[in-house]
Enzyme design. Sequence first.
Site, mmCIF file in Angstrom:
data_model
loop_
_atom_site.group_PDB
_atom_site.id
_atom_site.type_symbol
_atom_site.label_atom_id
_atom_site.label_comp_id
_atom_site.label_asym_id
_atom_site.label_seq_id
_atom_site.Cartn_x
_atom_site.Cartn_y
_atom_site.Cartn_z
ATOM 1 N N ASN A 7 -2.346 12.806 -4.543
ATOM 2 C CA ASN A 7 -3.483 13.093 -5.123
ATOM 3 C C ASN A 7 -3.966 14.453 -4.977
ATOM 4 O OD1 ASN A 7 -3.883 11.192 -6.850
ATOM 5 N ND2 ASN A 7 -5.424 9.819 -5.398
ATOM 6 N N ASP A 20 0.765 -1.185 -0.009
ATOM 7 C CA ASP A 20 0.073 -0.140 0.157
ATOM 8 C C ASP A 20 0.953 1.147 0.293
ATOM 9 O OD1 ASP A 20 -3.100 0.699 0.645
ATOM 10 O OD2 ASP A 20 -1.514 2.154 1.623
ATOM 11 N N ILE A 21 0.788 2.203 -0.975
ATOM 12 C CA ILE A 21 1.388 3.375 -1.071
ATOM 13 C C ILE A 21 1.108 4.269 0.148
ATOM 14 C CG2 ILE A 21 1.890 5.353 -2.428
ATOM 15 C CD1 ILE A 21 1.027 3.725 -5.024
ATOM 16 N N ASP A 23 -2.151 8.686 -10.895
ATOM 17 C CA ASP A 23 -2.646 7.639 -11.634
ATOM 18 C C ASP A 23 -1.037 7.355 -12.343
ATOM 19 O OD1 ASP A 23 -5.029 7.692 -11.306
ATOM 20 O OD2 ASP A 23 -5.887 8.739 -13.152
ATOM 21 N N THR A 81 10.142 -11.578 -14.490
ATOM 22 C CA THR A 81 11.502 -12.137 -14.398
ATOM 23 C C THR A 81 11.417 -13.257 -13.107
ATOM 24 O OG1 THR A 81 11.703 -10.641 -12.434
ATOM 25 C CG2 THR A 81 12.566 -10.076 -14.760
ATOM 26 N N ARG A 128 9.798 -3.482 -2.390
ATOM 27 C CA ARG A 128 9.419 -2.506 -1.598
ATOM 28 C C ARG A 128 10.330 -1.234 -1.671
ATOM 29 N NH1 ARG A 128 9.169 -0.176 2.861
ATOM 30 N NH2 ARG A 128 10.986 -1.234 3.625
ATOM 31 N N GLU A 155 -4.815 2.542 -3.890
ATOM 32 C CA GLU A 155 -3.532 2.263 -3.744
ATOM 33 C C GLU A 155 -2.839 0.913 -3.274
ATOM 34 O OE1 GLU A 155 -4.468 4.535 -0.357
ATOM 35 O OE2 GLU A 155 -5.356 4.067 -2.142
#
Length: 574
Positions: free
Chosen positions: A432, A424-425, A441, A457, A491, A469
């Site tokens: 925003n 989660d950002i 976005d 990968t 992360r 998010e």
Amino acid sequence: MRRAVHYLLMMLAATFLSGMAVDARAASGAANCILATDDLLDSPEAAASSNWVCDAAKLDAVGDHSWVRIPAEALHVEEPVLIGDAMASSGLIIARATSDGRMASRAVGSAALAKNWTTGTRFALPLDSLGGTGPLFVRVDRPLGPDLAHGLKVVSTEAAERDRTGSLVLLGVVLGMLILTAIVSGFMAIALRRWFAAVHFAFSVLLVIYVTTAGSLIFLIAPGISLWTRSVISYATLAWAIALLAPFALTFFERDAITPAMRRVAIACGLLVFAGGFLLPLGALLGVSMRTAYNLCFIPGSIATLVITTSAWRKGSEAARVFVMAWSVPFVFSIERLVRNLGLYSLPPIADFGFYLSLAFEVAALMAAVGWRVKALREERDAALAVSDDLAREARHDALTGLGNRRDYDARVWQAGDMLGLIDIDRFKSVNDTYGHATGDRVLEWLGDMLRREVATGSFVGAWRLGGEEFAVVVRAASVELAALELDRVRRGIPLAIDNEVPGLDHPITASAGLAKVDPADPKASYREADLLLYNAKRSGRDQLCFDRRDPLRETRDAAPLLGPQLNLSRKVS
């Protein structure tokens, strides 16, 4: 297509010219005269009658018994042969005056007419054994139609043989085309498994039978067959073949090209024509002629075909245009023959070969149309499948990031060893609010690209955007510690990567994560545990990963999982 049309027209021209030549030789001298009556007259009574009609039309030959008077000069040919239409009848009486004034006559039954068959629906009866002088009188008993009496003529044996040979060659070409088309149509029906392909195969087979019987080639296969049987098979198979055009058109045309009302009209007309195939034997049982009723059965279908095809054409139907190209030539010949059979005018019998040729042309053209239609349907199906695949993908994928969405995540089949990570950002709402939704976005879009590359990968087994998010990834590892190291590597790379990809941000964009081992028997509980660990990472200062080293498979699922020793592999960013 143009070459085939030219070839067809050349053959038709040759056919008509040869037929006109034979008829011209037969037409020298005065015209035949006809005496039609429902009473049975013998030859002296007929010869003495004052009711003879010369230059007679077909309608003048209608009756249970028709006498035909052929002028004496028409018999002045070498080895004379009586040519006539061999439609089903009870037979003929041939009479001629002798030198002493008596009438010499002989009876010719339907079996003898069938034995002396020639091409088309005609017979060629030798007259060598019949002596006498003066005109030739021929009585036709209970003919199926007026053609038998009206078309009688005398030609030489040489002319009759020349006509027979040329007609046999022409019939052989037509029949060969029809048989080849029927065989190919059969294979197409089996391979394509389309209803209209199967109908076209049945249509082709019926036309093969029709030309074989109508052209009298059936006598080569079954010499003992009667004229009546030949005529019934000929009339019935043509009617049934034409009746099949209704189901063919309804399945061949595009579904929106024909209205429901037109479909009902087409089915009704097809059934009417199909029933017409039974009219001849029905007329024999009732003792009446059903030939006119038989021909009238085709008129509603002809009109309906014009209306339906024109309507479909105006709607832009490609199938209608192909259908018109295939049926334009035989349709003209069919209308001509229908009008001729109703007795409105006459043509030489050789004109029937134009109808046979047009049918062969139509069947071959329609077979090509079947292949075209199947190709078009396959293209439509492929396009529909592509659209369906696109819709299915859109339904299970996030439009912004291209990752799977919550629906796709819920459909996943979990396996032993899967580790669920929720990312989660941090403080995304402020991004925003400060920089605008377009910048937000771009942050989400780039993070989706980053996770998709990790899946490609092999670092992650799968990645999803669950909403807003929040993202989910699956790591497969031997232990939760190894999975935590892999997830935290990704992360920790988020702030620097987003700073490079999304310029203009005043503060680094960090992310928090929670990691839990997945129980394949209860993935929802595993999700709740990972979500709780993510919440704990947020509450502990953000920009960190929280996971539980202990086995998460507890006896009490509903209890809140305890937070064990945490692995904080990154610095805290406020």
